[in-house]
Motif scaffolding. Structure first.
Motif, PDB file in Angstrom:
ATOM      1  N   UNK A  21     -61.700   2.650  51.629  1.00  0.00           N
ATOM      2  CA  UNK A  21     -61.821   1.795  50.451  1.00  0.00           C
ATOM      3  C   UNK A  21     -63.108   2.040  49.686  1.00  0.00           C
ATOM      4  N   UNK A  22     -64.202   2.247  50.411  1.00  0.00           N
ATOM      5  CA  UNK A  22     -65.485   2.519  49.758  1.00  0.00           C
ATOM      6  C   UNK A  22     -65.455   3.840  49.004  1.00  0.00           C
ATOM      7  N   UNK A  23     -64.838   4.866  49.593  1.00  0.00           N
ATOM      8  CA  UNK A  23     -64.742   6.162  48.932  1.00  0.00           C
ATOM      9  C   UNK A  23     -63.893   6.064  47.664  1.00  0.00           C
ATOM     10  N   UNK A  24     -62.762   5.375  47.767  1.00  0.00           N
ATOM     11  CA  UNK A  24     -61.902   5.204  46.593  1.00  0.00           C
ATOM     12  C   UNK A  24     -62.617   4.409  45.504  1.00  0.00           C
ATOM     13  N   UNK A  40     -55.605   1.450  40.584  1.00  0.00           N
ATOM     14  CA  UNK A  40     -54.494   0.962  41.403  1.00  0.00           C
ATOM     15  C   UNK A  40     -54.663   1.382  42.865  1.00  0.00           C
ATOM     16  N   UNK A  41     -55.145   2.605  43.084  1.00  0.00           N
ATOM     17  CA  UNK A  41     -55.387   3.040  44.461  1.00  0.00           C
ATOM     18  C   UNK A  41     -56.472   2.193  45.121  1.00  0.00           C
ATOM     19  N   UNK A  42     -57.516   1.891  44.358  1.00  0.00           N
ATOM     20  CA  UNK A  42     -58.595   1.073  44.903  1.00  0.00           C
ATOM     21  C   UNK A  42     -58.105  -0.337  45.212  1.00  0.00           C
ATOM     22  N   UNK A  43     -57.276  -0.900  44.334  1.00  0.00           N
ATOM     23  CA  UNK A  43     -56.709  -2.208  44.605  1.00  0.00           C
ATOM     24  C   UNK A  43     -55.877  -2.210  45.871  1.00  0.00           C
ATOM     25  N   UNK A  44     -55.109  -1.139  46.077  1.00  0.00           N
ATOM     26  CA  UNK A  44     -54.324  -1.017  47.301  1.00  0.00           C
ATOM     27  C   UNK A  44     -55.228  -0.957  48.531  1.00  0.00           C
ATOM     28  N   UNK A  89     -64.996   4.224  40.195  1.00  0.00           N
ATOM     29  CA  UNK A  89     -66.125   3.942  39.298  1.00  0.00           C
ATOM     30  C   UNK A  89     -66.415   5.135  38.400  1.00  0.00           C
ATOM     31  N   UNK A  90     -66.390   6.356  38.964  1.00  0.00           N
ATOM     32  CA  UNK A  90     -66.652   7.547  38.169  1.00  0.00           C
ATOM     33  C   UNK A  90     -65.575   7.729  37.096  1.00  0.00           C
ATOM     34  N   UNK A  91     -64.307   7.567  37.477  1.00  0.00           N
ATOM     35  CA  UNK A  91     -63.205   7.741  36.515  1.00  0.00           C
ATOM     36  C   UNK A  91     -63.272   6.666  35.427  1.00  0.00           C
ATOM     37  N   UNK A  92     -63.572   5.428  35.825  1.00  0.00           N
ATOM     38  CA  UNK A  92     -63.618   4.344  34.845  1.00  0.00           C
ATOM     39  C   UNK A  92     -64.755   4.553  33.850  1.00  0.00           C
ATOM     40  N   UNK A  93     -65.908   5.003  34.321  1.00  0.00           N
ATOM     41  CA  UNK A  93     -67.036   5.216  33.415  1.00  0.00           C
ATOM     42  C   UNK A  93     -66.753   6.358  32.439  1.00  0.00           C
ATOM     43  N   UNK A  94     -66.069   7.404  32.896  1.00  0.00           N
ATOM     44  CA  UNK A  94     -65.680   8.479  31.978  1.00  0.00           C
ATOM     45  C   UNK A  94     -64.749   7.955  30.900  1.00  0.00           C
ATOM     46  N   UNK A  95     -63.800   7.118  31.310  1.00  0.00           N
ATOM     47  CA  UNK A  95     -62.886   6.527  30.327  1.00  0.00           C
ATOM     48  C   UNK A  95     -63.631   5.615  29.364  1.00  0.00           C
TER      49      UNK A  95
END
Length: 219
Positions: A80-83, A29-33, A88-94
């Motif tokens: 935006x690039x940092x987020x 959601x933060x990345x989408x923002x 990506x890291x959080x999504x891959x862990x999930x």
């Protein structure tokens, strides 16, 4: 693709799964923002019009000084690039967690080998369906007999649209600024698609995790 040598997974921990799901959904959601903020700044650039001195990249290795609006866009783009990297890291862990959970719940090896959790996003051609396939396989193993939630397909279609739009654009920040002055349509389309994919992805993460949690409760 089949991974028959997968070791039996440890019993799933619902609390760890929920924590990773919250982290992945939150960063999505933060990345989408952040990508919507990019779109807002691109609209501001388009409305302001290109300065009389021309685009930031003058060609031949020459760059003119940026004005305040262009400098602000650089900051928004960098944030935006940092987020996106954190997301990506959080999504891959999930994704790795739900894949392990599916193995523990179903007792059958996943359809896709573990390496594809990472490489499936970057290897040409297979990146058009492997990541979605990993999610779909985990869901079906966790909720046998249930239809794949529509949000999985919505997320993936929006993601492909945003990724394809990004490939068609020149991706240096100065070149994006120059394009915002003259041809903003493709930029906004890609930004909105990525933001939509982030929102749909957050819903997908919560939906898949909820299905696994419900199965654990029954087991």
């Amino acid at each position: 693709m089949d991974d028959a040598l997968e070791a039996p997974a440890a019993p799933p921990d619902p609390r760890a799964s929920d924590t990773l799901a919250r982290l992945a959904a939150g960063t999505l959601l933060l990345t989408g923002t952040a990508w919507l903020a990019r779109a807002v700044w691109e609209i501001r650039l388009y409305s302001a019009g290109e300065p009389a001195s021309g685009p930031p990249d003058q060609g031949g290795g020459t760059h003119r000084p940026l004005d305040s609006l262009e400098n602000a866009y650089h900051l928004v783009s960098a944030a935006g690039s940092l987020l996106t990297l954190l997301c990506a890291a959080a999504f891959l862990m999930w994704l790795w967690r739900v894949r392990d959970n599916a193995l523990a719940l179903s007792g059958r090896p996943p359809k896709y080998a573990g390496i594809w959790v990472y490489l499936g996003w970057v290897v040409p051609v297979v990146n058009l369906w492997f990541p979605r396939g990993i999610v779909a396989d985990a869901y079906r193993a966790s909720a046998p007999g249930q239809r794949l939630p529509a949000v999985v397909n919505v997320w993936w279609v929006l993601w492909l649209a945003g990724a394809f739009g990004g490939v068609l654009q020149q991706r240096s920040t100065d070149s994006v600024i120059a394009r915002a002055y003259s041809d903003i349509g493709p930029l906004l389309t890609a930004d909105v698609a990525v933001a939509g994919a982030a929102v749909a992805g957050a819903l997908m993460v919560r939906t898949v995790t909820a299905a696994q949690t419900a199965r654990l409760a029954r087991v």
